[in-house]
Scaffold this motif. Structure first.
Motif: not given
Length: 387
Positions: A338-344
């Motif tokens: 939830k922390l990392v994937f929104p920035h992909f």
């Protein structure tokens, strides 16, 4: 006394590192499945939201989302005359690169059949829908354009009057919506050299001699979108179109099938294979960790048996540790996701059903992994405490 928790507290740093390692494997698994879900959602976005019952495309072709399609720009008039047809809209979509303030941007130009279609089926995050037949555009935020920006496409300047969020094509390029007449003009853009060569080939020197595009499909549209009357028979309308011989007709279900089971089939198999590999690696890691933790406690297990502890207590200790590793790793992996994937750069969709299946797989892996430690622990004899 909970022996599993006491043992974990005794070796807390190693337990936390184990949970983190399993968590990162789970993060990778969530990312693989979520990437596929995101690509599928992006591919079906226009099909599901544009509100067409049928797509009339080039004869012998599978439509603009599966392969090239080109039909005459007057095809909508033919379709409109069929019984059961409520309304028709022309459709065209193609990729385009352009420069804005020194930045090289890429978008998927999509034509809206203005004024029948002003883009009201779009989910705007800012601005308004199209209100003019020319030189206005609605852009997705992923392209990098802002409200009020002016972009040069073809031979004309277009002002961004509306913004969407998450409207991309199957390649991940943001959608840029203009009227279909403007889209056709943009597609026919040619360099000066190409115009001169076209005139020379036509045997003339005036503008009319080079008016035709060197790419025949550029002056056509990709498909005609058909909305049917509530009482209309979809099969009869489709049969009438097919009887013409120069057109094919696809339903929304046909478009889904072409994308999922043909164009995206290899991608589905690849992502499934990578996910299975990650789960196998996870099973091996958890099994080795549980087995190693059991081997290190053989003396303590022998002592427990010596003082009369039942096998169920030892089994519960090992099973609880495996469960805590699985639950902790899954929670850690979910938080990281939830922390990392929104920035992909591509959308990662974390579907609840997929997460539930992944949690079930992790639970089964932990259960099977704990069996290795349990089998080894049950072989320990009380006499081994003296060794």
């Amino acid at each position: 006394m909970n022996l599993a928790l006491r043992d974990i507290r005794f070796g807390l740093p190693r337990f936390l590192l184990t949970v983190a390692g399993v968590g990162f494997l789970i993060t990778a698994s969530v990312g693989m499945v979520g990437l596929y879900r995101g690509i599928v959602d992006d591919a079906l976005l226009v099909i599901d939201t544009i509100g067409a019952d049928l797509w009339v495309v080039q004869g012998g072709r599978s439509g603009p989302f599966a392969e090239g399609s080109s039909v005459p720009s007057t095809m909508d008039r033919r379709v409109e005359g069929l019984a059961g047809v409520a309304s028709v809209r022309r459709f065209v979509q193609f990729s385009q690169q352009f420069d804005v303030d020194g930045r090289n941007l890429r978008a998927s130009i999509t034509g809206l059949d203005y004024p029948a279609d002003t883009g009201e089926w779009l989910r705007l995050s800012d601005g308004r829908y199209l209100a003019s037949g020319h030189f206005e555009a609605i852009a997705d935020a992923s392209i990098g354009l802002g409200l009020g920006d002016v972009v040069h496409l073809g031979q004309d300047d277009f002002r961004i009057v509306g913004l969407t969020n998450g409207m991309v094509d199957v390649q991940g390029d943001g959608l840029l919506f203009v009227t279909i007449n403007d889209a056709v003009d943009i597609a026919k853009r040619r360099t000066d050299e190409e115009v001169l060569l076209a005139r020379a080939k036509a045997g003339g020197t005036d503008a009319a001699a080079g008016a035709n595009s060197s790419v025949p499909q550029e002056s056509k549209i990709a498909a005609v979108l058909v909305s049917l009357d509530p009482a209309a028979d979809q099969r009869q309308v489709a049969a009438a179109v097919l009887a013409w011989g120069d057109a094919n007709v696809l339903s929304q279900a046909d478009q889904h099938n072409l994308l999922l089971n043909q164009r995206l089939w290899r991608l589905r198999v690849q992502i499934l294979a990578f996910t299975v590999v990650l789960l196998v690696v996870m099973a091996i890691v958890i099994s080795l960790i549980i087995y190693t933790m059991t081997i290190e406690k053989l003396h303590q297990i022998a002592m427990l048996k010596l003082i009369g502890a039942r096998n169920s207590i030892i089994i519960a200790m090992i099973a609880e540790q495996a469960a805590l590793i699985g639950v902790g790793g899954f929670g850690f992996g979910l938080v990281v996701s939830k922390l990392v994937f929104p920035h992909f750069p591509r959308r990662i969709v974390m579907d609840t059903g997929d997460l539930a299946l992944l949690f079930t797989a992790v639970a089964l892996i932990c259960g099977v992994a704990s069996l290795l430690g349990i089998v080894r622990a049950l072989k320990v004899r009380a006499q081994e405490v003296l060794s």
